[in-house]
Scaffold this motif. Structure first.
Motif, short mmCIF file in Angstrom:
data_model
loop_
_atom_site.label_atom_id
_atom_site.label_comp_id
_atom_site.label_asym_id
_atom_site.label_seq_id
_atom_site.Cartn_x
_atom_site.Cartn_y
_atom_site.Cartn_z
N THR A 183 0.97 -1.30 0.03
CA THR A 183 0.05 -0.05 0.14
C THR A 183 0.93 1.28 -0.12
OG1 THR A 183 -1.72 -1.23 1.10
CG2 THR A 183 -1.71 1.39 1.25
N LYS A 184 1.67 1.21 0.86
CA LYS A 184 2.79 2.27 0.96
C LYS A 184 3.39 2.53 -0.54
CE LYS A 184 6.61 4.20 3.38
NZ LYS A 184 7.62 3.86 4.66
N THR A 185 3.74 1.55 -0.99
CA THR A 185 4.51 1.53 -2.41
C THR A 185 3.57 2.01 -3.40
OG1 THR A 185 5.91 -0.36 -2.02
CG2 THR A 185 5.70 0.21 -4.29
N ILE A 186 2.29 1.68 -3.44
CA ILE A 186 1.54 2.20 -4.42
C ILE A 186 1.12 3.58 -4.18
CG2 ILE A 186 -0.96 2.12 -5.19
CD1 ILE A 186 -1.07 -1.06 -4.53
N GLU A 187 0.94 4.15 -3.04
CA GLU A 187 0.74 5.46 -2.88
C GLU A 187 2.00 6.33 -3.10
OE1 GLU A 187 -0.09 5.67 1.32
OE2 GLU A 187 -2.08 4.91 1.19
N THR A 188 3.23 5.80 -2.61
CA THR A 188 4.34 6.57 -2.96
C THR A 188 4.60 6.70 -4.57
OG1 THR A 188 5.50 5.62 -1.26
CG2 THR A 188 6.93 6.64 -2.73
N ILE A 189 4.33 5.50 -5.33
CA ILE A 189 4.40 5.53 -6.62
C ILE A 189 3.19 6.51 -7.48
CG2 ILE A 189 4.54 4.17 -8.81
CD1 ILE A 189 5.74 1.89 -7.29
N GLN A 190 2.11 6.21 -6.91
CA GLN A 190 1.05 7.24 -7.34
C GLN A 190 1.59 8.68 -7.14
OE1 GLN A 190 -2.82 6.45 -5.81
NE2 GLN A 190 -3.13 8.57 -5.45
N ARG A 191 2.11 9.13 -6.02
CA ARG A 191 2.60 10.37 -5.59
C ARG A 191 3.52 10.86 -6.63
NH1 ARG A 191 3.38 9.81 -0.96
NH2 ARG A 191 5.55 9.48 -0.95
N LYS A 192 4.54 9.91 -7.11
CA LYS A 192 5.55 10.27 -8.04
C LYS A 192 4.75 10.41 -9.42
CE LYS A 192 9.72 7.92 -6.18
NZ LYS A 192 10.28 8.99 -6.14
N CYS A 193 3.86 9.68 -9.81
CA CYS A 193 3.36 9.63 -11.23
C CYS A 193 2.51 11.10 -11.28
CB CYS A 193 2.36 8.75 -11.32
SG CYS A 193 3.18 6.96 -11.77
N THR A 194 1.91 11.41 -10.00
CA THR A 194 1.10 12.64 -10.09
C THR A 194 2.09 13.74 -10.05
OG1 THR A 194 -0.60 11.91 -8.70
CG2 THR A 194 -0.52 13.81 -8.82
N GLU A 195 3.44 13.80 -9.27
CA GLU A 195 4.15 14.81 -9.55
C GLU A 195 4.85 14.69 -10.68
OE1 GLU A 195 6.87 13.79 -5.98
OE2 GLU A 195 5.63 14.48 -4.60
N ARG A 196 5.20 13.86 -11.35
CA ARG A 196 5.93 13.93 -12.58
C ARG A 196 4.87 14.39 -13.62
NH1 ARG A 196 10.32 11.12 -14.54
NH2 ARG A 196 10.78 11.77 -16.57
N ILE A 197 3.66 14.11 -13.91
CA ILE A 197 2.56 14.76 -14.67
C ILE A 197 2.51 16.18 -14.23
CG2 ILE A 197 0.38 14.57 -15.49
CD1 ILE A 197 0.73 11.54 -15.46
N ASN A 198 2.30 16.47 -13.13
CA ASN A 198 2.32 17.93 -12.49
C ASN A 198 3.51 18.62 -12.99
OD1 ASN A 198 -0.49 18.01 -11.44
ND2 ASN A 198 0.30 17.26 -9.36
#
Length: 602
Positions: free
Chosen positions: A395-410
């Motif tokens: 779960t922590k991994t998915i949240e972290t990667i989700q945040r990374k994707c969001t940050e990258r696209i943002n």
């Protein structure tokens, strides 16, 4: 019959003038003046025959009139003496006058001496009465049968202008033009004679006075002078050569007073007789001709009024056509401006959509290549995961990667998409402003059509966070299923010794770790590459673009201008219809006028 036609014409013309005032061809003041002119014509038909005596000052006018009535009642002087217009008519008594004093009309018997106080400016008891007309009644044969002689101030009188004389000529039926023998037929005389002819006075006689001065001149020279003057003036007189008289009125008065003849060429009696007989014989033709001439003047004025009115209406019609054309052009240009603005916005949005989609797809591919690396960075195995599978860092991994994707696209949005859209917004604003200014020049919209496009500012992070649904960790049941599917760990667990069991457990843990890792990567990639994800990303940005809405107020302003153009065209059309109706009325009155005045012309 001529008089009958004249009376009918006057009556019909008066009615016509009233109609013309009602349709605003002439003004009320012009109506009153023209009707009064026609009334004067009617009055003149039944009034005595008016013979007006004119000429330069000191040309012997008053002396000539005295000789005609055979008594010196008017003042005679080498200096200008006649200060006002004097009408001489007939009465049974010797002499009386009618005049206006303090607004009252007075009639009184008068002596010749007293008369000078009214007329002669050289008299010590003279009372100025400029502008008045003095009516004198005298017992004389010449005026006995409805003839009035009018004495006037001289032309170029140093004490007064020619206005009173010109006003007197307006009511003249015939004219006796007096000249001094030494200045006969001068340029001034020629100008005044031309003025008489232009005003329709054709019954003209020429009295060349002071002919007694020729008695001491050589006879041949005297005959030459008389021949030249007769030739020059005969064509302008109603009696031709018989209408040119060489007289000495003063000598005639001396003859009357002394009862003896002085002049050798038939004396003054011949002059008086010729003029009187002509006037009596041609009284009706003279009156009718004067009436027709004055009616003709009225007609000329009416024709001028009609012509000016038609020209004014035609000019108004032309202005209406030009204005209507301008409004149609303005309407067309304004519609074209709206269409161009709409097209520009659509093209910009289409280009922006393509750019956004390409950028997002590019960024998704870029993010995809980093997912496995990011998973390795944040997803590490632990003992619990190997053994029980109850607690792991998925779960922590998915949240972290989700945040990374969001940050990258943002970061991509902030770095490329948002600046691009803001730049496009600025360009669009300038292009639309330029477009509107171009049409403002063409259609004269004014400065009230302004385009204000706010710079685009996107805050997209919340949209992207919602696109990544939470992925829960694998359960124990899921772990068992995975174990059953792997025969090597099972065989190891069944037949191997303890070390084998440990190895099997470790193998199973690593296998489970890899499977979880793959599931995480696959899940993230599946969502990342899904059509729904790409579309939502694109739509989320597109929903923040409101270029068409931003230009709507200006487009509404332009649409309002089109409506005003249409309303103005309707008003102009109504005005054109009114002008056409008015022109038809005027044309009808013009035809009526031709019928009215052609009676006396035929």
């Amino acid at each position: 019959m001529n008089k009958k036609y004249i009376l009918e014409t006057i009556n019909s013309a008066s009615q016509l003038i009233t109609k013309m005032r009602k349709v605003e061809i002439i003004k009320s003041d012009d109506e009153i003046r023209l009707v009064n002119d026609l009334s004067d014509v009617l009055l003149n038909l039944t009034s005595p025959l008016t013979v007006t005596v004119i000429g330069p000052f000191n040309s012997g006018k008053s002396t000539f009139i005295n000789a005609m009535i055979e008594e010196r009642i008017l003042p005679e002087n080498i200096n200008p003496s006649t200060s006002m217009v004097c009408k001489i008519g007939y009465c049974n008594s010797h002499l009386k006058i009618q005049y206006i004093e303090k607004g009252n009309i007075l009639v009184k018997e008068i002596s010749i001496k007293e008369l000078k106080e009214f007329v002669d400016r050289n008299s010590s008891n003279y009372i100025p009465r400029t502008g008045d007309v003095l009516e004198i009644f005298h017992n004389n044969i010449f005026c006995e049968k409805d003839i009035v002689i009018v004495d006037t101030p001289g032309f170029n009188d140093p004490y007064m202008d020619d206005e009173e004389t010109n006003n007197a000529l307006k009511k003249a039926d015939a004219v006796i033009y007096c000249m001094h023998i030494s200045q006969a037929n001068s340029r001034l005389d020629a100008e005044k004679i031309e003025y008489l002819q232009k005003n329709g006075i054709t019954s003209i006689f020429f009295a060349i006075g002071f002919s007694d001065l020729l008695q001491n001149v050589d006879e041949e020279e005297c005959d030459t002078l008389k021949f030249r003057l007769r030739k020059e003036l005969s064509s302008k007189s109603i009696l031709h050569e018989d209408g040119v008289f060489f007289v000495s009125a003063a000598e005639e008065l001396n003859r009357i007073e002394q009862k003896k003849t002085v002049l050798n060429d038939a004396g003054f009696d011949n002059v008086r007789k010729k003029i009187w007989e002509f006037l009596q014989t041609n009284r009706i033709p003279i009156k009718n001709e004067i009436a027709c001439n004055k009616i003709g003047k009225v007609r000329e004025e009416l024709e001028r009024f009609i012509r000016e009115k038609i020209e004014a209406l035609q000019n108004s019609q032309h202005i209406c056509l030009q204005k209507k054309k301008q409004l149609r052009n303005k309407e067309t240009e304004t519609k074209a401006c709206i269409a161009e603005i709409t097209q520009i916005c659509s093209l910009y949005e289409e280009d922006a959509y393509k750019f956004i989609k390409i950028q997002i797809e590019t960024e998704i591919l870029s993010v995809d290549s980093k997912i496995e690396e990011w998973v390795d960075e944040v997803f590490t195995p632990n003992f619990s995961m190997f053994t029980l599978g109850l607690k792991d860092n998925a779960t922590k991994t998915i949240e972290t990667i989700q945040r990374k994707c969001t940050e990258r696209i943002n970061a991509a949005l902030e770095g490329r998409i948002v600046p691009y859209l803001n730049s496009a917004s600025d360009k669009l604003q300038k292009e639309i402003k330029h477009t509107v200014e171009k049409y403002i020049i063409n259609i004269e919209l004014g400065t009230n059509c302004k385009i204000n496009l706010p710079a685009l500012r996107l805050e997209m992070e919340e949209h992207y966070n919602a696109l990544f649904p939470e992925i829960t960790p694998f359960s124990i049941a899921a772990t068992m299923v995975m174990m059953e599917r792997n025969m090597i760990p099972l065989i190891g667990m069944t037949f191997a010794p303890l070390i084998g069991i440990i190895i099997a457990i470790l193998g199973l843990g690593f296998f489970q770790y890899n499977q979880k890792k793959k599931r995480i990567i696959s899940s993230i990639r599946e969502h990342l590459h899904s059509y729904e994800f790409s579309s939502k990303c694109t739509q989320a940005i597109k929903d923040n673009i409101h270029w068409k809405e931003d230009v709507r107020p200006s487009v509404s302003n332009l649409e309002g201008m089109i409506e005003r153009c249409i309303e103005e065209q309707k008003k102009i059309t109504n005005r054109q219809n009114g002008i056409e109706t008015k022109m038809q009325e005027i044309n009808n009155l013009n035809k009526e006028m031709v019928l009215v005045f052609d009676k006396i012309n035929t």
